[in-house]
Design a protein around this motif. Structure first.
Motif, PDB file in Angstrom:
ATOM      1  N   ARG A   1      12.234   4.989   0.787  1.00  9.68           N
ATOM      2  CA  ARG A   1      11.921   5.049   2.210  1.00  9.68           C
ATOM      3  C   ARG A   1      12.372   3.761   2.916  1.00  9.68           C
ATOM      4  O   ARG A   1      12.846   3.799   4.042  1.00  9.68           O
ATOM      5  CB  ARG A   1      10.412   5.248   2.375  1.00  9.68           C
ATOM      6  CG  ARG A   1      10.028   5.921   3.637  1.00  9.68           C
ATOM      7  CD  ARG A   1       8.687   6.582   3.535  1.00  9.68           C
ATOM      8  NE  ARG A   1       7.673   5.693   2.956  1.00  9.68           N
ATOM      9  CZ  ARG A   1       6.452   6.096   2.632  1.00  9.68           C
ATOM     10  NH1 ARG A   1       6.103   7.352   2.811  1.00  9.68           N
ATOM     11  NH2 ARG A   1       5.583   5.270   2.118  1.00  9.68           N
TER      12      ARG A   1
ATOM     13  N   VAL B   1       0.868  -1.187   0.000  1.00 11.04           N
ATOM     14  CA  VAL B   1       0.000   0.000   0.000  1.00 11.04           C
ATOM     15  C   VAL B   1       0.897   1.226   0.000  1.00 11.04           C
ATOM     16  O   VAL B   1       1.815   1.331   0.798  1.00 11.04           O
ATOM     17  CB  VAL B   1      -0.885   0.020   1.264  1.00 11.04           C
ATOM     18  CG1 VAL B   1      -1.781   1.244   1.248  1.00 11.04           C
ATOM     19  CG2 VAL B   1      -1.701  -1.249   1.359  1.00 11.04           C
ATOM     20  N   LEU B   2       0.626   2.155  -0.930  1.00 14.84           N
ATOM     21  CA  LEU B   2       1.486   3.321  -1.047  1.00 14.84           C
ATOM     22  C   LEU B   2       0.929   4.461  -0.226  1.00 14.84           C
ATOM     23  O   LEU B   2      -0.109   5.015  -0.548  1.00 14.84           O
ATOM     24  CB  LEU B   2       1.573   3.765  -2.497  1.00 14.84           C
ATOM     25  CG  LEU B   2       2.158   2.723  -3.427  1.00 14.84           C
ATOM     26  CD1 LEU B   2       2.053   3.199  -4.854  1.00 14.84           C
ATOM     27  CD2 LEU B   2       3.592   2.453  -3.060  1.00 14.84           C
ATOM     28  N   GLY B   3       1.605   4.790   0.854  1.00 18.72           N
ATOM     29  CA  GLY B   3       1.146   5.906   1.669  1.00 18.72           C
ATOM     30  C   GLY B   3       2.125   7.055   1.611  1.00 18.72           C
ATOM     31  O   GLY B   3       3.331   6.852   1.583  1.00 18.72           O
ATOM     32  N   THR B   4       1.594   8.275   1.533  1.00 17.66           N
ATOM     33  CA  THR B   4       2.464   9.444   1.620  1.00 17.66           C
ATOM     34  C   THR B   4       1.878  10.392   2.651  1.00 17.66           C
ATOM     35  O   THR B   4       0.665  10.461   2.809  1.00 17.66           O
ATOM     36  CB  THR B   4       2.572  10.187   0.279  1.00 17.66           C
ATOM     37  OG1 THR B   4       1.239  10.425  -0.184  1.00 17.66           O
ATOM     38  CG2 THR B   4       3.336   9.408  -0.739  1.00 17.66           C
ATOM     39  N   TRP B   5       2.747  11.080   3.354  1.00 19.41           N
ATOM     40  CA  TRP B   5       2.280  12.033   4.339  1.00 19.41           C
ATOM     41  C   TRP B   5       1.739  13.267   3.630  1.00 19.41           C
ATOM     42  O   TRP B   5       2.461  13.915   2.864  1.00 19.41           O
ATOM     43  CB  TRP B   5       3.417  12.411   5.286  1.00 19.41           C
ATOM     44  CG  TRP B   5       3.713  11.323   6.266  1.00 19.41           C
ATOM     45  CD1 TRP B   5       2.814  10.752   7.123  1.00 19.41           C
ATOM     46  CD2 TRP B   5       4.956  10.665   6.497  1.00 19.41           C
ATOM     47  NE1 TRP B   5       3.431   9.786   7.879  1.00 19.41           N
ATOM     48  CE2 TRP B   5       4.732   9.710   7.518  1.00 19.41           C
ATOM     49  CE3 TRP B   5       6.230  10.788   5.952  1.00 19.41           C
ATOM     50  CZ2 TRP B   5       5.750   8.888   7.993  1.00 19.41           C
ATOM     51  CZ3 TRP B   5       7.222   9.974   6.431  1.00 19.41           C
ATOM     52  CH2 TRP B   5       6.977   9.034   7.439  1.00 19.41           C
ATOM     53  N   GLY B   6       0.484  13.555   3.902  1.00 17.44           N
ATOM     54  CA  GLY B   6      -0.196  14.635   3.203  1.00 17.44           C
ATOM     55  C   GLY B   6       0.587  15.939   3.256  1.00 17.44           C
ATOM     56  O   GLY B   6       0.988  16.386   4.309  1.00 17.44           O
TER      57      GLY B   6
ATOM     58  N   LEU C   1       3.535  16.801   2.653  1.00 20.28           N
ATOM     59  CA  LEU C   1       5.000  16.813   2.759  1.00 20.28           C
ATOM     60  C   LEU C   1       5.628  16.502   1.402  1.00 20.28           C
ATOM     61  O   LEU C   1       5.090  15.725   0.627  1.00 20.28           O
ATOM     62  CB  LEU C   1       5.455  15.756   3.780  1.00 20.28           C
ATOM     63  CG  LEU C   1       5.837  16.278   5.160  1.00 20.28           C
ATOM     64  CD1 LEU C   1       4.678  17.007   5.786  1.00 20.28           C
ATOM     65  CD2 LEU C   1       6.285  15.161   6.062  1.00 20.28           C
TER      66      LEU C   1
END
Lengths: 347, 347
Positions: free
Chosen positions: A149, A86-91, A93
């Protein structure tokens, strides 16, 4: 340091009534890329989560670079990098900031974190987008950011869950090269993917998961040595067919696809023998290769058989083999009944 | 990596994301406009009701700040953990050196700090009341401390619930329900429980009887009547769990020359303290004895001085609630996870 990057023994895990993982046992060495292969729902991601120290197994043991995640999760996390499916990115940033924060969450000092982030951004080819908000990245770019990451704290064991999905062909080549480089640096890399052709090119070994259990070595051997189709491409396909018949193949042993003519082959020796014969027959061959990759072949073979004893359709022994059985009936390719006496090539 | 370093990085990461979000600024702007409008209206309107000076205005404004603060904070904290899970960024944080304790505490601190920004934005209006006059500095100071504490409690409940419940919208709504239970539910429970608990009062009376033949007054016989009365005194601590009552009870009260109160806090404080005093169940009224005179009712100051400060009970209840929710949140995010909520995905 431990001998193997990953050691899993008899891992099992159930979620309520679902037995996601029944019995996973395998080792993955340092300095090599190990592929984790299995159909959807076979427990790949559950296994990855257990290895990534996020999920506790119901039974069995795990060692990541010699550390037990249930005893010392911090030591595992220091040496393990995980790229989730699952590709998550910090909103909000930017990619650079996200990487810096990941480094600092790993306990790296700010300046080290910064330097690592810079180096990794160029290593995965995101330096021009480094200061854009990460949420505007395309799926493939997010994928590369996610890989960076996982690498931020220079882990010795890498767990990559579907790293190639969403990548364009040239990015896939880059990924393959990067993964090979990481293995060459001595890291233990475990890669799961559905794109088996790709794993074929980058993996040194493979672990097959089927219905929550790793497939035993002998079952793997059987699957690997079963007959497989090789594709002959020539200037004139009709010419190839004629030659194959002259060599002794019957209609049921000759197939066509949009690229060329397919013939059954047991192993590399067989393949070389067939090619020699074709050339001798005067066929102007332009390309000669397995119709499906090694991993895919094994994968398909395993998933088509599961645990029952039904023999799947497969070609009979071809005529050019020294130990060839008598020419089979023309129905040899049809799925035989349970009591059929079709020669069992892979037994 | 030390524990405080880990918390610091998490707080910084959380705040950095909020500071970059436009919606946060819009919310803050709307909030300032509302507080400004209310303050100006109150400063103009309240003196007309005879509430002279800033004291009455201050207590009313502080209540509005408490109301708006407890309305905003659930939105800021109620998706801290499950929002990350939905975004796919929670697991990437969990595989670092940051423990689940540091992660949840960091998220709680960040939510608290962002809620305090709303309090900070209302300080100018509170200061205005101080300048307009009539407000003791300690009243202003204590009400600010209680506001800071209460926003912390709501932030803790929100972060805890966001770790315990799977869906962000659900945990935000439940946080609002907790705020409603504390603000309105405590009042209802207090009143209903008081009414449900009736005690019998025995009233013994005798009086002057002028109906005699010679016009001489004689004392009548003692007459006994019984009736029931609601008992609120066993439940006063429930009332103290109400943040508005707690705030009123904690602030030092200004009395006038008659020992009466002049602001909203004082009035509520006297009412809440009155609840501690058990009703007299054996009443004796002797109207023959003229030397005794009629019993004087107690002044507000006497009521307050004769009872226990209840704010520490309410404060303790809130502290346990907040700490308990954060504790449960930490337990729910511990990895490697043994139990998962049904329907939740770890990564």
């Amino acid at each position: 340091m431990a001998d193997s990057g990953i050691e899993a023994v008899s891992l099992s895990r159930r979620f309520g009534a679902v037995n996601a993982l029944r019995d996973a046992t395998f080792t993955a060495p340092f300095g090599a890329v190990t592929a984790l292969i299995g159909p959807n729902g076979s427990g790949k991601t559950t296994l990855m989560l257990i290895l990534a120290s996020l999920l506790a197994p119901d039974s069995g043991t795990v060692r990541i670079a010699g550390h037990d995640p249930l005893v010392d999760a911090a030591a595992v996390r220091r040496t393990m990098g995980w790229m989730p499916d699952v590709l998550g990115t910090w909103g909000g940033l930017t990619s650079r900031m996200g990487l810096e924060y990941t480094g600092r969450l790993h306990g790296l000092p700010l300046d080290v974190s910064r330097a690592r982030a810079d180096a990794l951004l160029s290593r995965v080819g995101l330096e021009t987008l480094a200061d854009q908000p990460a949420r505007v990245l395309s799926r493939g770019q997010k994928q590369r950011l996610s890989l960076a990451r996982a690498l931020i704290h220079d882990p010795q064991v890498l767990l990559l869950d579907e790293p190639a999905s969403g990548l364009d062909p040239s990015a896939r080549v880059d990924l393959r090269d990067l993964v090979r480089e990481l293995a060459a640096e001595g890291k233990c890399v475990l890669v799961s993917s559905h794109v088996l052709a790709e794993l074929d090119e980058m993996a040194d070994g493979a672990v097959y998961l089927d219905a929550g259990a790793t497939v035993s070595a002998e079952r793997l051997d059987r699957a690997r040595t079963s007959l497989r189709w090789w594709r002959v491409r020539a200037l004139d396909h009709a010419e190839t067919e004629v030659a194959l018949r002259r060599i002794g193949l019957v209609d049921s042993q000759i197939r066509h696809d949009h690229l060329g003519v397919l013939a059954p082959v047991r192993d590399e020796t067989d393949a070389a023998a067939l090619l020699t014969r074709l050339i001798a027959e005067g066929v102007r061959v332009t390309s000669y290769s397995p119709a499906v990759g090694d991993l895919e072949h094994t994968f398909l073979d395993l998933t088509s058989r599961r645990d029952d004893d039904v023999v799947p359709p497969r070609p009979a022994d071809p005529a050019y083999r020294a130990d060839a059985s008598p020419p089979p009936s023309t129905t040899a390719f049809q799925r035989p009944a349970r009591d059929d006496s079709t020669p069992e090539e892979d037994r | 990596m030390s524990f405080t370093d880990a918390i610091r990085v998490v707080v910084s990461l959380e705040l950095r994301q909020r500071v970059r979000a436009k919606s946060w600024y819009i919310l803050l702007g709307v909030y300032v406009v509302i507080v400004a409008a209310i303050s100006i209206l109150l400063l103009v309107a309240l003196p007309a009701f005879g509430w002279a000076g800033g004291g009455g205005v201050l207590s009313t404004i502080v209540y509005f700040v408490l109301l708006l603060g407890t309305l905003v904070t659930p939105a800021l904290s109620g998706n801290a953990v499950n929002g990350d899970r939905a975004e796919g960024t929670l697991a990437t944080t969990q595989v670092t050196q940051v423990s689940s304790t540091a992660l949840i505490l960091g998220k709680f601190l960040a939510a608290w700090i962002s809620a305090l920004a709303f309090l900070a934005a209302s300080v100018p209006f509170l200061a205005l009341c101080f300048v307009v006059g009539g407000v003791a500095f300690d009243t202003l100071l204590v009400s600010l401390v209680v506001l800071v504490f209460e926003l912390g409690v709501v932030a803790a409940v929100g972060v805890g619930l966001s770790a315990l419940l799977t869906r962000p919208i659900f945990s935000i709504v439940v946080t609002y329900l907790v705020v409603a239970a504390l603000s309105i539910g405590t009042l209802m429970v207090f009143v209903l429980a008081g009414i449900a608990t009736q005690s019998t009062v025995t009233s013994t009376t005798r009086y002057q009887d002028y109906s005699g033949s010679n016009g001489e007054s004689v004392c009548s016989q003692w007459e006994t009547t019984t009736y029931t009365t609601p008992r609120f005194d066993p439940y006063w601590s429930i009332l103290m769990a109400n943040p508005y009552v707690l705030l009123a009870d904690a602030t030092p009260t200004q009395y006038n020359a008659q020992g009466d109160v002049e602001d909203l806090f004082g009035g509520i404080k006297v009412g809440a303290r009155q609840a501690q005093i058990a009703p007299e169940l054996d009443r004796r009224y002797d109207y023959c004895d003229t030397t005794d005179g009629y019993p004087e009712s107690k002044s507000a100051k006497q009521v307050v001085d004769s009872t226990v400060p209840g704010w520490f009970v309410g404060g303790l209840i809130h502290l346990l609630l907040g700490a308990g929710m954060v504790g449960l949140g930490i337990r729910a995010t511990r990895t490697p996870a043994r139990k998962l909520a049904t329907g939740s995905r770890i990564a």
